[in-house]
Design an enzyme around this catalytic site. Structure first.
Site, PDB file in Angstrom:
ATOM      1  N   CYS A  56      38.058  -3.709 -36.722  1.00  0.00           N
ATOM      2  CA  CYS A  56      37.760  -4.477 -35.476  1.00  0.00           C
ATOM      3  C   CYS A  56      39.080  -5.196 -35.037  1.00  0.00           C
ATOM      4  CB  CYS A  56      36.586  -5.423 -35.761  1.00  0.00           C
ATOM      5  SG  CYS A  56      36.494  -6.691 -34.283  1.00  0.00           S
ATOM      6  N   CYS A 110      35.073 -17.436 -36.078  1.00  0.00           N
ATOM      7  CA  CYS A 110      35.111 -18.835 -35.709  1.00  0.00           C
ATOM      8  C   CYS A 110      33.825 -19.161 -34.875  1.00  0.00           C
ATOM      9  CB  CYS A 110      36.397 -19.353 -34.902  1.00  0.00           C
ATOM     10  SG  CYS A 110      37.818 -18.983 -35.749  1.00  0.00           S
ATOM     11  N   ASN A 120      37.557 -18.394 -30.466  1.00  0.00           N
ATOM     12  CA  ASN A 120      37.030 -17.515 -31.187  1.00  0.00           C
ATOM     13  C   ASN A 120      37.394 -16.137 -30.717  1.00  0.00           C
ATOM     14  OD1 ASN A 120      35.258 -16.218 -33.051  1.00  0.00           O
ATOM     15  ND2 ASN A 120      33.533 -16.576 -31.433  1.00  0.00           N
ATOM     16  N   GLY A 121      38.098 -15.310 -31.481  1.00  0.00           N
ATOM     17  CA  GLY A 121      38.427 -14.182 -31.047  1.00  0.00           C
ATOM     18  C   GLY A 121      39.825 -13.621 -31.606  1.00  0.00           C
ATOM     19  N   ASP A 148      19.243  -3.365 -45.582  1.00  0.00           N
ATOM     20  CA  ASP A 148      20.440  -4.365 -45.444  1.00  0.00           C
ATOM     21  C   ASP A 148      20.794  -4.182 -43.994  1.00  0.00           C
ATOM     22  OD1 ASP A 148      22.484  -6.142 -45.920  1.00  0.00           O
ATOM     23  OD2 ASP A 148      23.012  -5.095 -47.754  1.00  0.00           O
ATOM     24  N   ASP A 149      21.617  -5.071 -43.605  1.00  0.00           N
ATOM     25  CA  ASP A 149      22.181  -4.770 -42.082  1.00  0.00           C
ATOM     26  C   ASP A 149      23.359  -4.030 -41.916  1.00  0.00           C
ATOM     27  OD1 ASP A 149      24.222  -6.835 -42.358  1.00  0.00           O
ATOM     28  OD2 ASP A 149      22.769  -8.020 -43.248  1.00  0.00           O
ATOM     29  N   TYR A 165      23.921  -9.001 -37.344  1.00  0.00           N
ATOM     30  CA  TYR A 165      24.537  -9.731 -38.286  1.00  0.00           C
ATOM     31  C   TYR A 165      25.071 -11.079 -38.401  1.00  0.00           C
ATOM     32  CZ  TYR A 165      27.184 -11.075 -42.491  1.00  0.00           C
ATOM     33  OH  TYR A 165      27.911 -11.790 -43.225  1.00  0.00           O
ATOM     34  N   GLY A 199      31.934 -19.926 -39.692  1.00  0.00           N
ATOM     35  CA  GLY A 199      33.441 -20.147 -40.199  1.00  0.00           C
ATOM     36  C   GLY A 199      33.073 -21.488 -41.253  1.00  0.00           C
TER      37      GLY A 199
HETATM   38  S1  SF4 Z   1      34.720  -3.286 -33.402  1.00  0.00           S
HETATM   39 FE1  SF4 Z   1      32.746  -3.918 -34.111  1.00  0.00          FE
HETATM   40  S2  SF4 Z   1      32.937  -5.750 -35.017  1.00  0.00           S
HETATM   41 FE2  SF4 Z   1      34.598  -5.570 -33.668  1.00  0.00          FE
HETATM   42  S3  SF4 Z   1      33.793  -6.217 -31.708  1.00  0.00           S
HETATM   43 FE3  SF4 Z   1      33.467  -4.151 -31.431  1.00  0.00          FE
HETATM   44  S4  SF4 Z   1      31.262  -4.118 -32.669  1.00  0.00           S
HETATM   45 FE4  SF4 Z   1      32.203  -6.187 -33.103  1.00  0.00          FE
END
Ligand code: SF4
Length: 513
Positions: free
Chosen positions: A433, A54, A154-155, A396-397, A293, A80
């Site tokens: 994550c 978000c 956001n989160g 690529d990232d 990214y 988003g």
């Molecule tokens: S786990 Fe990876 S995607 Fe999630 S906040 Fe940490 S670095 Fe970012």
């Protein structure tokens, strides 16, 4: 298209049961979009990326608050694409509009014109669920004892299920599956004044989040104690502006003031700005994927420019994994900065070996394999005259599932590349994550189940290398005296900065959901 316009006393509105989305029955409303960053709805993946969740944007003290929010959200669209919304406050009366789709699709002159007032908060949302839900579009607007409360975030809250269960046991009834509603309940139940109630609510939360909260007379901004998700403050004349990324400031001509600090709560009211804390700063852990990214290359996080840090990742990658080749190319758009860095460091020319078609737009597809392949080709093409007969380094990232990497390597080979060497400007993505990024089930993360050599074979590359963790930290160049130089690297090393009850936490969801 289901949407809503509301003024005055606010309650959540829902699309009528069974209502069609975009003219299709809900079960048919599967789409992927024209933007590179956030592809699809999580069910029919075309591009193999972890997904940002978000973006938030807020204005306090400007007569054009809603219009500014429109432009700000447009700049944050990459965070988003599924839904968006703006809530404004006109002398304490809330006006809001939310809808499914891009900012430019959801808002027109008439709808923006109805959002009067000199303060506003807005949101763009990426869906983690298979279906599109207007009910989860933000800002969410609630009624509490002192009036209306609009919240966007956001989160992700790691301990949301625990708090939700506790609140339900105490009699709370929830209307959405949103973490944001849990915050609203915590605030509403507190006997304290709003700011203290918000502080108490935040003190209970574990996770990665950036919040904007608006009441009839205040705007509140806050970041979690680890600072996982970015949030910046700026000024436009006398007005205060908040945004997930600084690129939104550029769009509206606002001046950057500073990043909101971990554990900080900023309160704006008729007396001006108050800068307080609801928690001491814990280990700073800014999401490394924002640098790798997610965030736009023209944004800065903690005053580090994203394009520049990605270029340094490319340079570092070259130092760690030089390979003799004829050209370097980046997977557009997010890997181009790293590819330029790799080319600069090695002296191998950077070429546009891959081109993204920016005009594919929103396209309805069926999730068949054949159409997925066509979907990739609609969006990305190899430039035959550039790659034919060449040894190509493809930057690529990240590699999440590995499916897209295979398609792109094969695309380059079909266009005549004699060798394709893949270099990834992040370490292997191995863990889910819990802080607001949509990641697949761990068993689907290719680096979780395969060695680097096995991944190389799976994506049909001549060689493959992932940037080291130390190389990544060095390239970002954050705070030298802090653990991981102030970055969260959990998806690479499983060292989660907060307590995580893995059996309860939602690894693939976010507060916006
Ligand atoms: S786990 Fe990876 S995607 Fe999630 S906040 Fe940490 S670095 Fe970012």
């Amino acid at each position: 298209m289901p949407d809503e316009v509301k003024s005055g006393t606010a309650r959540l509105a829902y699309p009528p049961s069974g209502q069609a989305l975009g003219g299709l029955a809900p079960s048919e409303a599967r789409f992927w979009t024209g933007d590179y960053y956030n592809e699809g709805n999580g069910q029919e993946e075309i591009f193999d990326k972890a997904k940002e969740e978000c973006g938030v944007f807020g204005v306090f003290g400007h007569p054009d608050a809603a219009n500014l929010s429109y432009y700000g959200l447009h700049a944050l669209q990459h965070r988003g694409e599924e839904s968006c919304g703006i809530c404004s406050s006109e002398d304490g009366t809330f006006h809001y509009h939310r809808g499914m789709g891009l900012v430019k699709e959801v808002f027109d002159r008439e709808r923006l014109g109805a959002l009067k007032g000199d303060r506003a908060i807005g949101h763009v949302r990426y869906s983690t669920s298979g279906s599109s839900k207007l009910a989860n579009a933000q800002p969410l607007v609630f009624k509490y004892r002192d009036g209306d409360l609009a919240v966007c975030t956001n989160g992700n809250l790691v301990n949301e299920p625990v708090i939700r269960r506790e609140l339900e046991e105490q009699g709370s009834i929830f209307q959405t599956s949103s973490d944001t509603e849990v915050i609203a309940h915590l605030i509403a139940r507190s006997p304290k004044d709003l700011v203290e109630a918000v502080k108490d609510a935040f003190a209970r939360l574990i996770g990665g989040y950036a919040f904007l909260i608006m009441t009839k007379d205040r705007l509140i901004a806050a970041c979690d104690p680890n600072g996982f998700r970015p949030l910046v403050m700026g000024r436009l004349g006398d007005a205060y502006i908040f945004a997930s990324e600084t690129c939104a400031f550029e769009t509206i001509g606002a001046e950057y003031v500073r990043d909101v600090q971990p554990g900080e709560i900023l309160i704006l009211d008729k007396n001006g700005l108050r800068e307080e804390r609801f928690a001491p700063m814990e280990r700073r852990a800014v999401c490394a994927m924002e640098y790798i990214y997610f965030a736009r290359p023209d944004s800065d996080i903690n005053q580090i420019n994203l394009h520049s840090s990605r270029k340094r990742m490319g340079r570092q990658l070259a130092l760690e994994s030089f390979v003799d080749a004829d050209i370097v190319t980046g997977v557009p758009d997010s890997s181009i900065s790293a590819a330029i860095g790799y080319a600069e460091q090695t002296g191998i020319p950077y070429e546009l070996g891959l081109i993204k078609n920016k005009y594919t737009g929103r396209t309805f597809i069926q999730p068949s394999q054949e159409l997925r392949e066509k979907g990739v080709k609609m969006k990305l093409s190899a430039v035959r005259k550039v790659v034919e007969g060449k040894r190509v380094v493809m930057i690529d990232d990240s590699i999440v599932r590995g499916t897209t990497s295979l398609r792109i390597v094969n695309m380059l080979r079909e266009a005549g590349a004699t060798e394709v060497h893949v270099r990834i400007s992040s370490p292997p993505f191995m863990n889910p994550c819990y802080y607001g990024i949509d990641t697949p089930n761990p068993k689907d993360l290719i680096a979780n189940t395969k060695t680097v050599e096995e991944i190389r074979k799976a994506i049909n590359a001549d060689s493959l290398y992932f940037l080291s963790k130390n190389g990544l930290m060095e390239a970002v160049g954050g705070h030298e005296n802090e653990k991981n130089r102030g970055l969260c690297l959990s998806c690479f090393d499983h060292d989660y900065p907060t307590k995580v009850q893995f059996e309860l936490a939602k690894a693939t969801s976010c507060s916006c959901d």
